[in-house]
Every structure is written in C-alpha cells, then in structure tokens.
Scaffold this motif. Structure first.
Motif, PDB file in Angstrom:
ATOM      1  N   HIS A  38       1.046  -1.053  -0.299  1.00  0.00           N
ATOM      2  CA  HIS A  38       0.239  -0.427   0.638  1.00  0.00           C
ATOM      3  C   HIS A  38       0.717   1.476   0.334  1.00  0.00           C
ATOM      4  O   HIS A  38       0.664   2.182  -0.791  1.00  0.00           O
ATOM      5  N   CYS A  42       1.346   4.705  -2.722  1.00  0.00           N
ATOM      6  CA  CYS A  42       1.006   6.243  -2.537  1.00  0.00           C
ATOM      7  C   CYS A  42       2.203   6.626  -2.052  1.00  0.00           C
ATOM      8  O   CYS A  42       2.910   6.575  -1.037  1.00  0.00           O
ATOM      9  N   PRO A  48      -1.824  11.662  -2.718  1.00  0.00           N
ATOM     10  CA  PRO A  48      -2.196   9.908  -3.392  1.00  0.00           C
ATOM     11  C   PRO A  48      -3.338  10.697  -3.813  1.00  0.00           C
ATOM     12  O   PRO A  48      -4.422  10.789  -3.238  1.00  0.00           O
ATOM     13  N   LYS A  50      -6.342   9.187  -5.202  1.00  0.00           N
ATOM     14  CA  LYS A  50      -7.183   7.904  -5.281  1.00  0.00           C
ATOM     15  C   LYS A  50      -7.724   7.768  -6.238  1.00  0.00           C
ATOM     16  O   LYS A  50      -9.088   8.475  -6.281  1.00  0.00           O
ATOM     17  N   TYR A  51      -7.931   6.684  -7.131  1.00  0.00           N
ATOM     18  CA  TYR A  51      -9.490   6.285  -8.023  1.00  0.00           C
ATOM     19  C   TYR A  51     -10.686   6.184  -7.160  1.00  0.00           C
ATOM     20  O   TYR A  51     -11.544   6.024  -8.025  1.00  0.00           O
ATOM     21  N   GLU A  53     -13.067   2.738  -4.167  1.00  0.00           N
ATOM     22  CA  GLU A  53     -12.593   2.038  -3.258  1.00  0.00           C
ATOM     23  C   GLU A  53     -14.044   0.788  -3.748  1.00  0.00           C
ATOM     24  O   GLU A  53     -14.501   0.798  -4.469  1.00  0.00           O
ATOM     25  N   ALA A  76      -8.816   0.508  -1.150  1.00  0.00           N
ATOM     26  CA  ALA A  76      -8.390   1.865  -2.162  1.00  0.00           C
ATOM     27  C   ALA A  76      -8.152   1.465  -2.634  1.00  0.00           C
ATOM     28  O   ALA A  76      -6.684   0.801  -2.352  1.00  0.00           O
ATOM     29  N   TYR A  78      -4.881   3.229  -5.051  1.00  0.00           N
ATOM     30  CA  TYR A  78      -4.089   4.501  -5.089  1.00  0.00           C
ATOM     31  C   TYR A  78      -3.183   4.866  -6.767  1.00  0.00           C
ATOM     32  O   TYR A  78      -3.185   3.315  -7.433  1.00  0.00           O
ATOM     33  N   LYS A  79      -2.898   5.779  -7.229  1.00  0.00           N
ATOM     34  CA  LYS A  79      -2.108   6.169  -8.539  1.00  0.00           C
ATOM     35  C   LYS A  79      -0.722   5.355  -8.578  1.00  0.00           C
ATOM     36  O   LYS A  79      -0.470   5.668  -6.992  1.00  0.00           O
TER      37      LYS A  79
END
Length: 477
Positions: A38, A42, A48, A50-51, A53, A76, A78-79
C-alpha cells in the motif's frame, strides 16, 4: 514477435495489427501488480490520488478472521508510482499444440483463445504508460491485488452468528475464479475506472479454453466470457441522491457489455448492449459468483460516515438513554469493536412492528422445548437468541425478535443520516436512506436467482419493505 508454427488450415492471416483497444472508444486492460505494498502505491511526498474503493458486501467492517494484507473486506485503489498497464498489440493465429511454446515468454502479456483442437488465437499485449491495473480474484499469488473469497450470506434470513456479526464465512468449494477480473484506471483526470472479466496469471496469460464462451468479432478481433461470468450493475441514477437499481449485465474479457446468459455458466452469450459501457461509477456493483463488490468513488465516499462519525452516532444513541418499555432498564449499543458478542444491555427489536426492548426470555408464540432458543456466542460471551416468533408486549404484533447491530461499514451507507431504521430480519441498523436504497437492489444468488439482501451481512431481506423504522422509548424520568 513472430510465433513459430504451422499456419495451415488457418483462414485469417497469421498476424494482424490490433486497433487501440478491444472495446470501442476505450483502452484495453493493463496488468496488475499485487506484490506492491500500500505504501508503494501512495507516494509520501504528495497527496495520493485515489481512484476509488472496493467494498465486499456481507462484511460489517472487516472479515471474520480480520483484515490481513490483500485479503480484506475493503481496498482503496491509488495511483501507482509507475504505470503498470498493458494494451492489445498484435494478434496471432497458431496451431493449438504450439500454444504452450508461444506463451513461454513470461515477460509478454497475452490472452489465448482456443477455438478448436487445431486452431488458437493469441493476442499479445504491450505496456500502456497511461493506465494502472488492479487484479481481483481468489488466488493469493502476488499478481492479485485484492484477494476475495466467498461470502456466506443467509438465504433464509436465519439469525445465526454470521448474521449477527455481519461477517459471514467462506464456502467449502469456491465459485470465484482465481483470476476473476481486472480494473483499469486512467492515470490522468478524470481517472476513469473500467472493469474487464478475467485476470492475468503468474505467467502473464489469460487462457480461454475450448469450452469457454468466445467468438471472433465483426472487426476481426477476439472476445470471450469467463466460466461463471463477471456481472456488473450500474445505478440508474446518482447513487447517493436518487438510489435506484439498474440492470445486471455481463462484462466480457475485452470489456464489452452483454445481457445475461440464460444461466451463469451457459456457453451461449447474451445480446451485446451497445449503449452501455464497462466504466465504473459510484455505486456500481460487481458480482464474481460468490462475492459481490461495491465500487465507491472519492466524491461518493464524501457523503458517507467515517468510523469516527459512526462512533459519534452510537454515542448519541446511547446518550438518549433508550429504555426497555417493559423492564425499564437502560439500553446501549455496544462499541463498534465489539461485533462478536451480544451485550447484556443490547437493544432487541420486534421486526414486525419496530418496538425496541431489552432482551427477555418470554413471549414465544409457539413454545417448543429445546427449539425455542439458541445461544449466540463470540469473543468469550454468550447471550440467548430466539429462532421462533415472539409477541410484542406493546402492540401484540407477532414476528422475529432479534438483537440490533449498528452497521459499521461506512462505505455501504448512502448518507450520514441518523441510524433510525433496521434491515429485516437481521437487525443491522443504519440511516433511513440507506435501508430504502439497498432494499430495492436485487443481488445475484446462485446461477440465475436475485434477492435483495442486507449489505452488512448478506441476509436476504424479508417483509413488505425489507426494513423497519425503530421505535425507541426514552427514559421515564
């Protein structure tokens, strides 16, 4: 790359440059990398991105065994620091016996379609710097970002330990694919997320065997469906403002949208739905034939309560000092962490009328020795619960009598309103808008059945509405 092997008896040319994607107007799926932590997803030097969840329905805040690593009830996306996407590049027609040799290059992503014992089509994929890929499935291999196992909901609405705790369990034989699906997110705004059936395995391949549903498209490309399928339902309106169910569809390997097959694993595909896409939106549901996932966007999550806010709502409920109208003892919802044990002060409700009481071991409509009560245990505590109907002493209404549990997974809420209603017959408490929204949504069950269910525990909803307004009595003094 040119694949070796005989091309005899092949009508199409041995190689064909592909269009930018398998799906119209959309880039094709990239590769996920479940080995990244994770923290690796991030960057620490900036906020970060976030796309969205993913939340597994039927788990009230965490798995029964606890969230551990990639096996959890909520994840979640994240990019990533570096793009790991792939897109289709070249299509090859090969002799089926030579497929294993053609797929021996483990640095090359590919999808293999076996059309017959003598004819296969292999689609090679190349790196896509504009997308991030996240893979979902039952496999615990490193390429799977989100490990999902079957959710054991109660089809009969029985109040057992899983229903009470909202944490369910795992079935003995899973129907979820090891490499169920993949989600591809665009790395630039608006960070669109799209879903595709099937995921790449440890050899970076997707293999559709001779019995899998597959076909050549009108433009000379290939597409197919997985054995049990990946179903998606987008909400008909805004999930948080006007929650209304859409229509369940099936997503193909290339991300095209189809009507449902007659049964879950039928070889004949449904009709292509050209005016719908595989783009996820807030409230989209993804069914993997054994577990259903909810997609929440960052904007949608801003309308939901955080764990801290849920704790505040719990404290406000208890501060009002609700009392049992018969025993006059003060009732109190247990802490959010205490989801495995029924507390002696826990509120109970008569499901047909909504009157809230403390627990009492009387009022059975049909007393049967040895079958009128069972014990719910967990975390070292025990409390009696009934499997039979009870008669409410306030209104004489007869129906199930169950303990109330606060819904602890904030991502399943449609708003941050007060917890005034409960799902029937499990007793999970949340806001009025949340119970009204979920009671309208039919969730897949088995090969072709659909039932509305409590999102916190998976219990099928019963009664005319599937939920009840709670009637608390305040303190006498």
């Amino acid at each position: 790359m040119v694949l070796e092997g005989s091309s005899e008896a092949l009508c199409p040319p041995p190689s064909l440059e592909l269009r930018p994607s398998c799906n119209k107007n959309q880039p094709s799926p990239p590769l996920g990398s479940g080995s990244q932590s994770h923290d690796a997803l991030c960057p620490e030097d900036k906020e970060p991105i976030k796309y969205g969840e993913l939340i597994v329905l039927g788990h009230n805040g965490s798995l029964a065994s606890g969230d551990k690593g990639r096996r959890r009830s909520r994840l979640a996306l994240y990019k990533r620091p570096k793009a790991n996407g792939v897109k289709p590049d070249v299509i090859h027609n090969v002799s089926t016996p030579l497929v294993s040799k053609a797929l021996s290059n483990k640095s090359q992503h590919s999808i293999s379609y076996t059309l017959s014992r003598s004819h296969s089509v292999i689609v090679e994929y190349t790196h896509d710097p504009n997308t991030d890929m996240f893979q979902i499935g039952r496999s615990t291999e490193s390429m799977i970002d989100f490990v999902v196992t079957d959710t054991a909901g109660s089809g009969t609405g029985g109040q057992g330990q899983g229903g009470a705790n909202g944490e369910g369990g795992q079935s003995a034989q899973s129907t979820i694919s090891r490499y169920a699906c993949r989600i591809m997110c665009e790395r630039s705004a608006p960070y669109t997320a799209r879903i595709y059936a099937a995921g790449f395995d440890s050899s970076k391949n997707i293999f559709l065997g001779e019995r899998a549903a597959k076909w050549r498209t009108s433009d000379g490309l290939m597409d197919g469906l997985t054995t049990n399928g990946v179903l998606v339902m987008h909400p008909a309106g805004e999930f948080v403002s006007e929650p209304a169910p859409g229509v369940w569809r099936e997503i193909s390997v290339c991300g095209n949208v189809f009507a449902l097959r007659e049964t879950r694993s039928a070889q004949q595909r449904g009709k292509l739905v050209e005016n719908e896409s595989n783009m996820l939106q807030d409230g989209s549901l993804i069914d993997l034939c054994g577990a259903t996932l909810l997609w929440r966007t960052p904007s949608g999550l801003r309308h939901t309560p955080t764990l801290k806010q849920l704790e505040s709502l719990r404290q406000e409920l208890n501060a009002a000092r609700p009392q049992c109208p018969v025993g006059f003892n003060t009732l109190a919802f247990p802490s959010l962490a205490q989801r495995a044990t029924i507390d002696k002060k826990q509120p109970w409700v008569y499901m047909n009328c909504g009157h809230v009481h403390g627990y009492h071991n009387w009022g059975f409509r049909k007393e049967k020795a040895g079958s009128s009560a069972v014990a719910l245990t967990g975390g070292g505590g025990t409390a009696p619960a009934t499997t039979g109907d009870r008669e409410c002493p306030m209104c004489r209404g007869v129906g199930p009598y169950v303990p109330l549990w606060l819904g602890c997974e904030g991502g399943l809420y449609l708003d941050a309103g007060p917890p005034t209603h409960a799902f029937c017959p499990c007793g999970h408490v949340c806001s009025e808008k949340t119970v009204q929204g979920w009671s309208q949504i039919p969730l897949p069950h088995g090969t072709h059945a659909f039932h509305a269910a409590c999102p916190f525990c998976g219990t099928w909803l019963t009664g005319e509405q599937g939920h009840i307004k709670l009637i608390f009595q305040g303190p006498v003094d």
